[in-house]
Design a protein around this motif. Structure first.
Motif, PDB file in Angstrom:
ATOM      1  N   UNK A 128       1.017  13.943  -3.174  1.00 25.87           N
ATOM      2  CA  UNK A 128       2.253  12.938  -3.766  1.00 25.87           C
ATOM      3  C   UNK A 128       2.874  11.943  -3.455  1.00 25.87           C
ATOM      4  N   UNK A 129       3.452  10.746  -4.484  1.00 33.54           N
ATOM      5  CA  UNK A 129       3.907   9.221  -4.616  1.00 33.54           C
ATOM      6  C   UNK A 129       5.069  10.113  -3.129  1.00 33.54           C
ATOM      7  N   UNK A 130       5.242   8.876  -2.017  1.00 36.67           N
ATOM      8  CA  UNK A 130       6.232   8.792  -1.010  1.00 36.67           C
ATOM      9  C   UNK A 130       7.968   9.155  -1.701  1.00 36.67           C
ATOM     10  N   UNK A 131       7.716   8.770  -2.463  1.00 39.85           N
ATOM     11  CA  UNK A 131       8.927   8.462  -3.321  1.00 39.85           C
ATOM     12  C   UNK A 131       9.809   9.416  -4.632  1.00 39.85           C
ATOM     13  N   UNK A 132       8.371  10.402  -4.469  1.00 39.55           N
ATOM     14  CA  UNK A 132       9.236  11.496  -5.935  1.00 39.55           C
ATOM     15  C   UNK A 132       9.265  13.132  -5.109  1.00 39.55           C
ATOM     16  N   UNK A 133      10.558  12.911  -4.638  1.00 41.35           N
ATOM     17  CA  UNK A 133      11.442  13.301  -3.760  1.00 41.35           C
ATOM     18  C   UNK A 133      11.100  14.648  -4.032  1.00 41.35           C
ATOM     19  N   UNK A 134      11.360  15.471  -5.795  1.00 37.55           N
ATOM     20  CA  UNK A 134      11.729  16.886  -5.329  1.00 37.55           C
ATOM     21  C   UNK A 134      10.534  17.124  -5.794  1.00 37.55           C
ATOM     22  N   UNK A 135       9.017  17.021  -6.374  1.00 41.14           N
ATOM     23  CA  UNK A 135       7.884  17.413  -6.552  1.00 41.14           C
ATOM     24  C   UNK A 135       7.649  17.893  -4.634  1.00 41.14           C
ATOM     25  N   UNK A 136       8.288  17.120  -3.347  1.00 42.77           N
ATOM     26  CA  UNK A 136       7.346  17.425  -2.373  1.00 42.77           C
ATOM     27  C   UNK A 136       8.895  18.121  -1.415  1.00 42.77           C
ATOM     28  N   UNK A 137       9.582  18.015  -2.484  1.00 39.90           N
ATOM     29  CA  UNK A 137      10.841  18.764  -1.834  1.00 39.90           C
ATOM     30  C   UNK A 137      10.099  20.434  -2.369  1.00 39.90           C
ATOM     31  N   UNK A 138      10.007  20.089  -3.746  1.00 37.38           N
ATOM     32  CA  UNK A 138       9.447  21.923  -4.265  1.00 37.38           C
ATOM     33  C   UNK A 138       8.483  22.791  -3.233  1.00 37.38           C
ATOM     34  N   UNK A 139       7.826  21.047  -3.139  1.00 37.04           N
ATOM     35  CA  UNK A 139       5.974  21.834  -2.040  1.00 37.04           C
ATOM     36  C   UNK A 139       6.964  22.508  -0.584  1.00 37.04           C
ATOM     37  N   UNK A 140       7.669  21.441  -0.267  1.00 35.68           N
ATOM     38  CA  UNK A 140       7.848  22.348   1.018  1.00 35.68           C
ATOM     39  C   UNK A 140       9.033  23.452   1.219  1.00 35.68           C
ATOM     40  N   UNK A 141       9.205  23.896  -0.370  1.00 33.81           N
ATOM     41  CA  UNK A 141      10.504  24.377  -0.301  1.00 33.81           C
ATOM     42  C   UNK A 141       9.349  25.969  -0.141  1.00 33.81           C
ATOM     43  N   UNK A 142       8.392  25.843  -0.739  1.00 30.95           N
ATOM     44  CA  UNK A 142       6.780  27.018  -1.163  1.00 30.95           C
ATOM     45  C   UNK A 142       5.765  27.393  -0.283  1.00 30.95           C
ATOM     46  N   UNK A 143       6.481  26.455   0.879  1.00 31.22           N
ATOM     47  CA  UNK A 143       5.836  26.467   2.445  1.00 31.22           C
ATOM     48  C   UNK A 143       4.437  25.357   2.616  1.00 31.22           C
ATOM     49  N   UNK A 144       4.201  24.455   1.894  1.00 29.77           N
ATOM     50  CA  UNK A 144       3.349  23.669   2.243  1.00 29.77           C
ATOM     51  C   UNK A 144       3.998  23.040   3.650  1.00 29.77           C
ATOM     52  N   UNK A 145       2.807  22.255   3.532  1.00 27.53           N
ATOM     53  CA  UNK A 145       2.834  21.301   5.103  1.00 27.53           C
ATOM     54  C   UNK A 145       2.258  20.335   5.389  1.00 27.53           C
ATOM     55  N   UNK A 146       2.379  19.665   5.975  1.00 23.49           N
ATOM     56  CA  UNK A 146       0.760  18.335   5.992  1.00 23.49           C
ATOM     57  C   UNK A 146       0.065  18.935   6.962  1.00 23.49           C
ATOM     58  N   UNK A 147      -1.388  18.338   6.590  1.00 18.15           N
ATOM     59  CA  UNK A 147      -2.613  18.749   6.582  1.00 18.15           C
ATOM     60  C   UNK A 147      -2.762  18.314   8.869  1.00 18.15           C
ATOM     61  N   UNK A 148      -3.218  19.030   9.092  1.00 17.69           N
ATOM     62  CA  UNK A 148      -3.310  19.546  10.449  1.00 17.69           C
ATOM     63  C   UNK A 148      -3.321  17.590  10.533  1.00 17.69           C
ATOM     64  N   UNK A 149      -5.073  16.877  10.469  1.00 21.93           N
ATOM     65  CA  UNK A 149      -5.016  15.700  10.377  1.00 21.93           C
ATOM     66  C   UNK A 149      -4.353  14.844   9.341  1.00 21.93           C
ATOM     67  N   UNK A 150      -3.680  15.142   8.888  1.00 14.88           N
ATOM     68  CA  UNK A 150      -3.178  14.491   7.899  1.00 14.88           C
ATOM     69  C   UNK A 150      -3.637  13.179   6.880  1.00 14.88           C
ATOM     70  N   UNK A 151      -5.256  13.845   6.741  1.00 16.80           N
ATOM     71  CA  UNK A 151      -6.637  13.390   5.890  1.00 16.80           C
ATOM     72  C   UNK A 151      -6.515  13.661   4.867  1.00 16.80           C
ATOM     73  N   UNK A 178       0.638  -1.627   0.209  1.00 18.34           N
ATOM     74  CA  UNK A 178       0.341  -0.186  -0.086  1.00 18.34           C
ATOM     75  C   UNK A 178       1.516   1.639   0.040  1.00 18.34           C
ATOM     76  N   UNK A 179       0.293   2.511  -0.578  1.00 17.50           N
ATOM     77  CA  UNK A 179       1.461   3.516  -1.387  1.00 17.50           C
ATOM     78  C   UNK A 179       0.738   4.678   0.036  1.00 17.50           C
ATOM     79  N   UNK A 180       2.051   5.209   1.000  1.00 16.28           N
ATOM     80  CA  UNK A 180       2.038   5.743   2.361  1.00 16.28           C
ATOM     81  C   UNK A 180       2.302   7.003   1.506  1.00 16.28           C
ATOM     82  N   UNK A 181       0.470   7.942   0.880  1.00 13.26           N
ATOM     83  CA  UNK A 181       0.868   9.268  -0.119  1.00 13.26           C
ATOM     84  C   UNK A 181       1.123  10.532   0.940  1.00 13.26           C
ATOM     85  N   UNK A 182       1.987  11.050   0.185  1.00 13.65           N
ATOM     86  CA  UNK A 182       1.632  12.374   1.074  1.00 13.65           C
ATOM     87  C   UNK A 182       1.291  13.626   0.745  1.00 13.65           C
ATOM     88  N   UNK A 183       0.686  13.834   2.121  1.00 14.26           N
ATOM     89  CA  UNK A 183      -0.489  15.233   1.455  1.00 14.26           C
ATOM     90  C   UNK A 183      -0.414  16.197   2.678  1.00 14.26           C
TER      91      UNK A 183
END
Ligand SMILES: CC(C)(COP(=O)(O)OP(=O)(O)OC[C@H]1O[C@@H](n2cnc3c(N)ncnc32)[C@H](O)[C@@H]1OP(=O)(O)O)[C@@H](O)C(=O)NCCC(=O)NCCS
Length: 176
Positions: free
Chosen positions: A151-174, A1-6
């Motif tokens: 994002x797919x957990x292995x999509x490192x560049x996309x996750x890093x791009x969004x972190x760079x912009x200030x994206x964070x996990x949602x409060x309840x991660x849902x 099962x994929x542990x999607x990064x929200x």
């Protein structure tokens, strides 16, 4: 099962000034920015969007088979959440080299970052940051406070791009 990064961004807290230089730098190098609304939501432009999305999506881990053109139009364009104003595009010498597509979800109260992609030869130059800046301006001007993505957990560049912009996990991660 994929542990999607929200991830999500509260656009009111987005630090626009930090990312404007990426937009200006790209423009100085000859790249122009527009939207599908400005160019026209025509069959030819839908095909160009499909081609760009398909090419960029080939680099998403475990993406699998991409839509056929007919499926793409039916599932991604001819849907209520799609708006041509929400498709930011980067062009170089008439070639579509980057996109950031945002859909609007009034019932859920948020905008969703559907796909950001840059053709491989143009990566690593801050183009995705410029495109996301335009996407975030669109979200704000549409009256939404929250931009979400997944994002797919292995999509490192996309996750890093969004972190760079200030994206964070949602409060309840849902997802919603
Ligand atoms: C993800 C993608 C859009 C990034 O585009 P880009 O224009 O090359 O990215 P940028 O040059 O604007 O880099 C922005 C930030 O992303 C991160 N990043 C980009 N490429 C990276 C890489 N290969 N490894 C790690 N981080 C990376 C960095 O944090 C970078 O900021 P910094 O250089 O200031 O640290 C591009 O790699 C792509 O099209 N990938 C395939 C499609 C995809 O996976 N899209 C996301 C799913 S919707």
């Amino acid at each position: 099962m994929v542990d999607w990064v929200r991830l999500e961004l509260h656009v009111d807290t987005f630090d626009e000034a930090t990312f404007e230089p990426y937009l200006h730098r790209a423009q100085e190098s000859g790249i122009t920015f527009t939207t599908m609304a400005e160019l026209g939501d025509t069959p030819a432009h839908r095909r160009a969007l499909y081609d760009l999305n398909r090419t960029c999506s080939a680099d998403i881990p475990d993406r699998g088979e991409f839509y056929t053109y007919e499926e793409y139009v039916a599932q991604r364009i001819d849907v209520p959440a799609f708006t041509p104003e929400g498709v930011a595009l980067a062009l170089l010498d008439g070639t579509w080299i980057g996109m950031s597509a945002t859909s609007l979800h009034p019932g859920k109260g948020h905008a969703f970052s559907e796909m950001t992609g840059v053709l491989a030869p143009h990566r690593g130059l801050g183009l995705s940051l410029a495109l996301k800046l335009l996407a975030i301006r669109f979200v704000r001007s549409s009256g939404y406070e929250r931009l979400t993505t997944v994002h797919h957990p292995r999509n490192a560049s996309a996750i890093a791009m969004n972190h760079r912009l200030g994206f964070v996990p949602p409060p309840n991660d849902a997802a919603d």
